[in-house]
Structures are given as structure tokens and as C-alpha cells.
Design a protein around this motif. Structure first.
Motif, mmCIF file in Angstrom:
data_model
loop_
_atom_site.group_PDB
_atom_site.id
_atom_site.type_symbol
_atom_site.label_atom_id
_atom_site.label_comp_id
_atom_site.label_asym_id
_atom_site.label_seq_id
_atom_site.Cartn_x
_atom_site.Cartn_y
_atom_site.Cartn_z
ATOM 1 N N ALA A 1 0.874 -1.260 0.010
ATOM 2 C CA ALA A 1 -0.006 -0.015 -0.052
ATOM 3 C C ALA A 1 0.786 1.176 0.151
ATOM 4 C CB ALA A 1 -1.128 -0.082 1.246
ATOM 5 N N LEU A 2 0.399 2.279 -0.712
ATOM 6 C CA LEU A 2 0.986 3.564 -0.868
ATOM 7 C C LEU A 2 0.712 4.442 0.565
ATOM 8 C CD1 LEU A 2 0.088 4.591 -4.238
ATOM 9 C CD2 LEU A 2 2.287 4.061 -3.489
ATOM 10 N N ARG A 3 1.720 5.016 1.150
ATOM 11 C CA ARG A 3 1.357 5.843 2.396
ATOM 12 C C ARG A 3 1.875 7.181 2.237
ATOM 13 N NH1 ARG A 3 0.308 3.539 7.312
ATOM 14 N NH2 ARG A 3 1.033 4.699 9.332
ATOM 15 N N ALA A 4 1.095 7.975 2.750
ATOM 16 C CA ALA A 4 1.587 9.394 2.779
ATOM 17 C C ALA A 4 1.037 10.051 4.119
ATOM 18 C CB ALA A 4 0.994 9.992 1.536
ATOM 19 N N CYS A 5 1.556 11.238 4.457
ATOM 20 C CA CYS A 5 1.507 11.893 5.704
ATOM 21 C C CYS A 5 1.401 13.416 5.495
ATOM 22 C CB CYS A 5 2.289 11.395 7.034
ATOM 23 S SG CYS A 5 2.117 9.804 7.242
ATOM 24 N N GLY A 6 0.600 14.042 6.297
ATOM 25 C CA GLY A 6 0.580 15.734 6.148
ATOM 26 C C GLY A 6 -0.287 16.186 7.302
ATOM 27 N N ASP B 1 9.409 8.604 3.791
ATOM 28 C CA ASP B 1 10.771 8.009 3.328
ATOM 29 C C ASP B 1 11.179 6.946 4.359
ATOM 30 O OD1 ASP B 1 11.026 9.732 1.345
ATOM 31 O OD2 ASP B 1 12.200 11.287 2.400
ATOM 32 N N PRO B 2 12.189 6.179 3.764
ATOM 33 C CA PRO B 2 12.558 5.129 4.504
ATOM 34 C C PRO B 2 13.334 5.674 5.965
ATOM 35 C CG PRO B 2 13.366 4.763 2.321
ATOM 36 C CD PRO B 2 12.915 5.964 2.688
ATOM 37 N N GLY B 3 12.899 5.229 7.067
ATOM 38 C CA GLY B 3 13.551 5.412 8.264
ATOM 39 C C GLY B 3 12.720 6.578 9.147
ATOM 40 N N GLU B 4 11.824 6.969 8.475
ATOM 41 C CA GLU B 4 11.082 8.225 8.967
ATOM 42 C C GLU B 4 9.699 7.764 9.586
ATOM 43 O OE1 GLU B 4 11.049 12.459 6.335
ATOM 44 O OE2 GLU B 4 9.825 11.010 5.767
ATOM 45 N N ASP B 5 9.390 8.399 10.594
ATOM 46 C CA ASP B 5 8.051 8.105 11.304
ATOM 47 C C ASP B 5 7.008 9.105 10.679
ATOM 48 O OD1 ASP B 5 7.453 10.543 12.951
ATOM 49 O OD2 ASP B 5 8.548 9.692 14.243
ATOM 50 N N ASP B 6 5.745 8.833 10.879
ATOM 51 C CA ASP B 6 4.495 9.537 9.943
ATOM 52 C C ASP B 6 4.548 10.843 10.337
ATOM 53 O OD1 ASP B 6 3.991 7.096 9.049
ATOM 54 O OD2 ASP B 6 2.389 6.447 10.465
ATOM 55 N N LEU B 7 4.841 11.297 11.528
ATOM 56 C CA LEU B 7 4.664 12.733 11.991
ATOM 57 C C LEU B 7 5.923 13.482 11.316
ATOM 58 C CD1 LEU B 7 3.280 15.038 13.143
ATOM 59 C CD2 LEU B 7 4.293 14.344 15.360
ATOM 60 N N GLN B 8 7.012 12.673 11.326
ATOM 61 C CA GLN B 8 8.187 13.359 10.498
ATOM 62 C C GLN B 8 7.934 13.588 9.342
ATOM 63 O OE1 GLN B 8 11.006 10.308 11.737
ATOM 64 N NE2 GLN B 8 12.470 11.819 12.730
ATOM 65 N N THR B 9 7.183 12.852 8.648
ATOM 66 C CA THR B 9 7.166 12.818 7.227
ATOM 67 C C THR B 9 6.085 14.232 6.936
ATOM 68 O OG1 THR B 9 7.328 10.604 6.835
ATOM 69 C CG2 THR B 9 5.733 11.739 5.253
ATOM 70 N N ALA B 10 5.067 14.164 7.932
ATOM 71 C CA ALA B 10 3.971 15.251 7.736
ATOM 72 C C ALA B 10 4.706 16.658 8.003
ATOM 73 C CB ALA B 10 2.873 15.008 8.744
#
Length: 149
Positions: free
Chosen positions: A2-7, A49-58
Motif C-alpha cells: 500500500a502507498l502511504r503518505a502523511c501531512g 521516506d525510509p526510516g521516517e516516522d509518520d509525523l516526521q513525514t508530515a
């Protein structure tokens, strides 16, 4: 897979709201218009991104796409929304947190991934967002904010 995105769903409050106006009337949401594909409108978001948690991505995606860093907004406790839908027959999950701008007049600096931005009240934001999942997320945020007032 599954694709995963955060914002972040980012909002600001109008300073000119009269004391008699309802809380919801003074809230505007940030939407960015993509410079690719169908030029759809969404809050800032992107792939993990690899190694990132969801909130870091957002937080990273908000910095990259809207030029906003964590010192310019406040993350709102108690709200997190997970959307699930299909993109080209592949499942996609998008997780949004909620953030309030500290300064109403903060400048938005778009990346080349986006061609425009706007601040819209709930109904206009829902019209602009088009996707039913995103419209439902805006309505949930709005209800959450109005219930806290």
C-alpha cells in the motif's frame, strides 16, 4: 504494498471575527494545487521516506511543499485522521494531523510540486478538495474545532 503518505491539515483563524460570530465562521484551511496531473487541491502531504516516522513525514512535507516549519504552527492535540482510498487500483493510506498557524499573515512558499495555494472556509475547502474522503476529513476537523471552543 500500500502507498502511504502523511501531512497536516493547517488552519488559521480570522482576526476580524466579531464576538457574535460562530467559531467555525472564523476558520480557514490551507489547500495547495498540484502542478502535475489533474491539478487537484490538497493539504500539504507526501510519501513516507525510509526510516521516517509518520509525523516526521508530515512535518517535512509541510516544510517542502508550503515553506512552513514547525515553529510557525501549533500541532493540535487529540486529532489524527487516517484516509484510505484507491489510486490507480492500489490502496493508499494518508494520515493527517491538525495544525494551527501562529501568525495569520505567515507567507506560504510553494515548491515546484504546486502552482497555487488558497485559504478557504469549510464549504469552499470541501468544494475545492473534490474527493469525498478529504471533504469528510475537513468536516471532522471543523466539528472537532467547534466542539473545543
Amino acid at each position: 504494498m500500500a502507498l502511504r503518505a502523511c501531512g497536516l491539515i493547517i488552519y488559521r483563524r480570522l482576526q476580524t471575527a466579531s464576538p457574535s460570530s460562530k467559531v467555525g465562521d472564523s476558520i480557514e484551511y490551507l489547500l495547495l494545487q498540484t502542478s502535475y496531473g489533474t491539478h487537484h487541491w490538497t493539504p500539504p502531504k507526501g510519501h513516507v521516506d525510509p526510516g521516517e516516522d509518520d509525523l516526521q513525514t508530515a512535518l517535512r512535507e509541510t516544510q517542502e511543499e508550503a515553506g512552513l516549519n514547525v515553529s510557525q504552527f501549533t500541532l493540535i492535540e487529540g486529532f489524527k485522521k487516517e484516509l484510505q482510498y484507491l489510486v490507480g487500483n492500489k490502496p493508499k493510506t494518508v494520515i493527517y494531523w491538525l495544525a494551527e498557524m501562529k501568525d495569520y499573515n505567515t507567507e506560504i512558499k510553494l515548491s515546484d510540486e504546486h502552482q497555487a495555494y488558497c485559504w478557504l472556509k469549510l464549504e469552499e475547502a470541501c468544494k475545492c478538495a473534490k474527493y469525498t474522503e478529504m471533504q469528510a476529513a475537513f468536516r471532522d476537523v471543523h466539528q472537532f474545532l467547534c466542539s473545543k471552543a
